[in-house]
Design an enzyme around this catalytic site. Structure first.
Site, mmCIF file in Angstrom:
data_model
loop_
_atom_site.group_PDB
_atom_site.id
_atom_site.type_symbol
_atom_site.label_atom_id
_atom_site.label_comp_id
_atom_site.label_asym_id
_atom_site.label_seq_id
_atom_site.Cartn_x
_atom_site.Cartn_y
_atom_site.Cartn_z
ATOM 1 N N LYS A 1 1.408 -8.299 -14.448
ATOM 2 C CA LYS A 1 0.856 -7.076 -14.995
ATOM 3 C C LYS A 1 1.766 -6.461 -16.209
ATOM 4 O O LYS A 1 2.239 -5.520 -15.876
ATOM 5 C CB LYS A 1 0.788 -6.001 -14.205
ATOM 6 C CG LYS A 1 -0.750 -5.352 -13.966
ATOM 7 C CD LYS A 1 -0.711 -4.190 -12.997
ATOM 8 C CE LYS A 1 -1.363 -4.231 -11.796
ATOM 9 N NZ LYS A 1 -1.190 -3.253 -10.842
ATOM 10 N N ASP B 1 -1.522 -6.371 -0.932
ATOM 11 C CA ASP B 1 -1.973 -5.295 -0.047
ATOM 12 C C ASP B 1 -2.055 -3.820 -0.669
ATOM 13 O O ASP B 1 -1.767 -3.790 -1.834
ATOM 14 C CB ASP B 1 -1.054 -5.010 1.289
ATOM 15 C CG ASP B 1 0.398 -4.454 0.827
ATOM 16 O OD1 ASP B 1 0.987 -4.678 -0.164
ATOM 17 O OD2 ASP B 1 0.498 -3.253 1.209
ATOM 18 N N ASP C 1 5.052 -6.234 -11.530
ATOM 19 C CA ASP C 1 4.636 -4.984 -12.179
ATOM 20 C C ASP C 1 5.246 -4.259 -13.021
ATOM 21 O O ASP C 1 5.511 -4.551 -14.213
ATOM 22 C CB ASP C 1 4.019 -4.001 -10.812
ATOM 23 C CG ASP C 1 3.237 -3.011 -11.234
ATOM 24 O OD1 ASP C 1 2.426 -2.890 -12.138
ATOM 25 O OD2 ASP C 1 3.347 -1.956 -10.636
ATOM 26 N N ASP D 1 4.180 -12.443 -5.741
ATOM 27 C CA ASP D 1 3.104 -12.411 -5.938
ATOM 28 C C ASP D 1 2.594 -11.679 -7.025
ATOM 29 O O ASP D 1 1.584 -11.950 -7.750
ATOM 30 C CB ASP D 1 2.414 -11.524 -4.591
ATOM 31 C CG ASP D 1 3.300 -9.945 -4.513
ATOM 32 O OD1 ASP D 1 4.134 -9.766 -5.170
ATOM 33 O OD2 ASP D 1 2.930 -9.600 -3.736
ATOM 34 N N LYS E 1 6.361 -8.941 1.613
ATOM 35 C CA LYS E 1 5.632 -9.794 2.370
ATOM 36 C C LYS E 1 4.593 -10.347 1.365
ATOM 37 O O LYS E 1 4.082 -11.400 1.647
ATOM 38 C CB LYS E 1 4.583 -8.976 3.376
ATOM 39 C CG LYS E 1 5.543 -8.198 4.492
ATOM 40 C CD LYS E 1 4.551 -7.216 5.367
ATOM 41 C CE LYS E 1 5.327 -6.543 6.202
ATOM 42 N NZ LYS E 1 4.518 -5.316 6.783
ATOM 43 N N GLY E 2 4.389 -9.879 0.242
ATOM 44 C CA GLY E 2 3.457 -10.206 -0.624
ATOM 45 C C GLY E 2 2.974 -11.600 -0.813
ATOM 46 O O GLY E 2 1.880 -12.089 -0.977
ATOM 47 N N PHE F 1 -5.196 -1.707 -9.878
ATOM 48 C CA PHE F 1 -4.414 -2.106 -8.661
ATOM 49 C C PHE F 1 -5.103 -3.228 -7.859
ATOM 50 O O PHE F 1 -6.443 -3.291 -7.949
ATOM 51 C CB PHE F 1 -4.133 -0.928 -7.657
ATOM 52 C CG PHE F 1 -3.128 -1.220 -6.579
ATOM 53 C CD1 PHE F 1 -1.982 -1.071 -6.989
ATOM 54 C CD2 PHE F 1 -3.467 -1.653 -5.666
ATOM 55 C CE1 PHE F 1 -1.090 -1.051 -6.022
ATOM 56 C CE2 PHE F 1 -2.412 -1.907 -4.529
ATOM 57 C CZ PHE F 1 -1.330 -1.570 -4.957
ATOM 58 N N ARG G 1 -4.527 -8.109 2.861
ATOM 59 C CA ARG G 1 -3.716 -9.436 2.671
ATOM 60 C C ARG G 1 -4.037 -10.479 2.806
ATOM 61 O O ARG G 1 -4.085 -11.464 2.470
ATOM 62 C CB ARG G 1 -2.380 -9.308 3.404
ATOM 63 C CG ARG G 1 -1.328 -8.267 3.107
ATOM 64 C CD ARG G 1 0.025 -8.433 3.463
ATOM 65 N NE ARG G 1 0.839 -7.267 3.740
ATOM 66 C CZ ARG G 1 1.665 -6.892 2.616
ATOM 67 N NH1 ARG G 1 1.562 -7.536 1.387
ATOM 68 N NH2 ARG G 1 2.356 -5.791 2.784
HETATM 69 P P1 IMP Z 1 7.386 -3.841 -9.433
HETATM 70 O O1 IMP Z 1 8.761 -3.587 -8.904
HETATM 71 O O2 IMP Z 1 6.727 -2.518 -9.892
HETATM 72 O O3 IMP Z 1 7.376 -4.984 -10.261
HETATM 73 O O4 IMP Z 1 6.444 -4.049 -8.132
HETATM 74 C C1 IMP Z 1 6.596 -5.272 -7.548
HETATM 75 C C2 IMP Z 1 5.899 -4.843 -5.952
HETATM 76 O O5 IMP Z 1 5.064 -3.980 -6.137
HETATM 77 C C3 IMP Z 1 4.982 -6.063 -5.882
HETATM 78 O O6 IMP Z 1 5.820 -6.920 -5.414
HETATM 79 C C4 IMP Z 1 4.064 -5.682 -5.067
HETATM 80 O O7 IMP Z 1 4.355 -5.659 -3.540
HETATM 81 C C5 IMP Z 1 3.754 -4.158 -5.556
HETATM 82 N N1 IMP Z 1 2.686 -3.987 -6.379
HETATM 83 C C6 IMP Z 1 2.604 -3.787 -7.546
HETATM 84 N N2 IMP Z 1 1.485 -3.753 -8.227
HETATM 85 C C7 IMP Z 1 0.507 -4.283 -7.130
HETATM 86 C C8 IMP Z 1 -0.857 -4.321 -7.065
HETATM 87 O O8 IMP Z 1 -1.543 -4.173 -8.219
HETATM 88 N N3 IMP Z 1 -1.187 -4.462 -5.684
HETATM 89 C C9 IMP Z 1 -0.431 -4.809 -4.775
HETATM 90 N N4 IMP Z 1 0.795 -4.626 -4.645
HETATM 91 C C10 IMP Z 1 1.397 -4.156 -5.940
HETATM 92 MG MG MG Z 2 5.773 -8.262 -3.348
#
Ligand code: IMP
Ligand code: MG
Length: 175
Positions: A131, A159, A103, A100, A43-44, A152, A165
């Site tokens: 990040k 969220d 990470d 969004d 949703k982000g 975070f 959000r």
């Molecule tokens: P990844 O798979 O670790 O790259 O994470 C991606 C997803 O984790 C993003 O699309 C977000 O939904 C969530 N996420 C990762 N870090 C954050 C943060 O700092 N705040 C909010 N959501 C996050």
């Molecule tokens: Mg996301």
């Protein structure tokens, strides 16, 4: 329970608006004479997507993909599942994924692999925030709004446990 007093502002709405304008200029330059298909990762990224497309005077199509979430956890479980796939035919399209945050990179590299198998003409990634200190899987980012520290963040679509959000600015949670 997280309270708003534990947040400090990291990126203001004005800075976000400027970044959205800049990204829209880059995208318009690269997709002139094309009709890209923008895919928002729910949703982000829906807030970012909504602002970005209104700065893009290009013919474009939209679709959405929804993945299994982390639930209430703040860490990737490392396993991603498609909950709602893309309905628009991908073959031969110029696809731009809208995220969004990147990470660990696990989520978006899964999305890119899923879309690649559908044979788009081109496949690029636009993320509002990056990040890099948390990366576990290398991710090619074509359009990047902000590089953020290892904290975070919430607001502007992002969220924590489905909350915040709707904040117009981006906040970092206190350590
Ligand atoms: P990844 O798979 O670790 O790259 O994470 C991606 C997803 O984790 C993003 O699309 C977000 O939904 C969530 N996420 C990762 N870090 C954050 C943060 O700092 N705040 C909010 N959501 C996050
Ligand atoms: Mg996301």
């Amino acid at each position: 329970m997280v309270f708003q007093s534990q947040f400090t502002i990291l990126i203001s709405r004005d800075e976000i608006a400027k970044a959205v304008d800049r990204l829209a200029c880059e995208i318009k330059r690269d997709y002139q004479d094309k009709q890209p298909l923008l895919i928002s990762v729910l949703k982000g990224s829906f807030v970012f997507m909504a602002d970005l497309i209104r700065q893009l005077d290009l013919p474009l199509d939209l679709d959405f993909i929804r993945l299994s979430s982390y639930g209430a956890a703040r860490e990737s479980a490392g396993k991603v599942r498609v909950v709602q796939g893309v309905k628009t035919p991908i073959k031969g399209r110029d696809v731009l994924v809208i995220e969004d945050i990147v990470d660990t990179g696990i989520t978006v590299s899964f999305v890119l692999d899923y879309l690649k198998k559908k044979h788009p003409a081109s496949l690029k990634l636009c993320t509002l925030t990056d990040k890099p200190s948390r990366r576990r899987v290398p991710v090619p980012i074509d359009y990047r709004g902000f590089t953020v520290p290892n904290r975070f963040i919430v607001g502007y679509g992002l969220d924590i446990d489905q909350r915040f959000r709707n904040l117009p600015d981006i906040y970092a949670l206190e350590d």
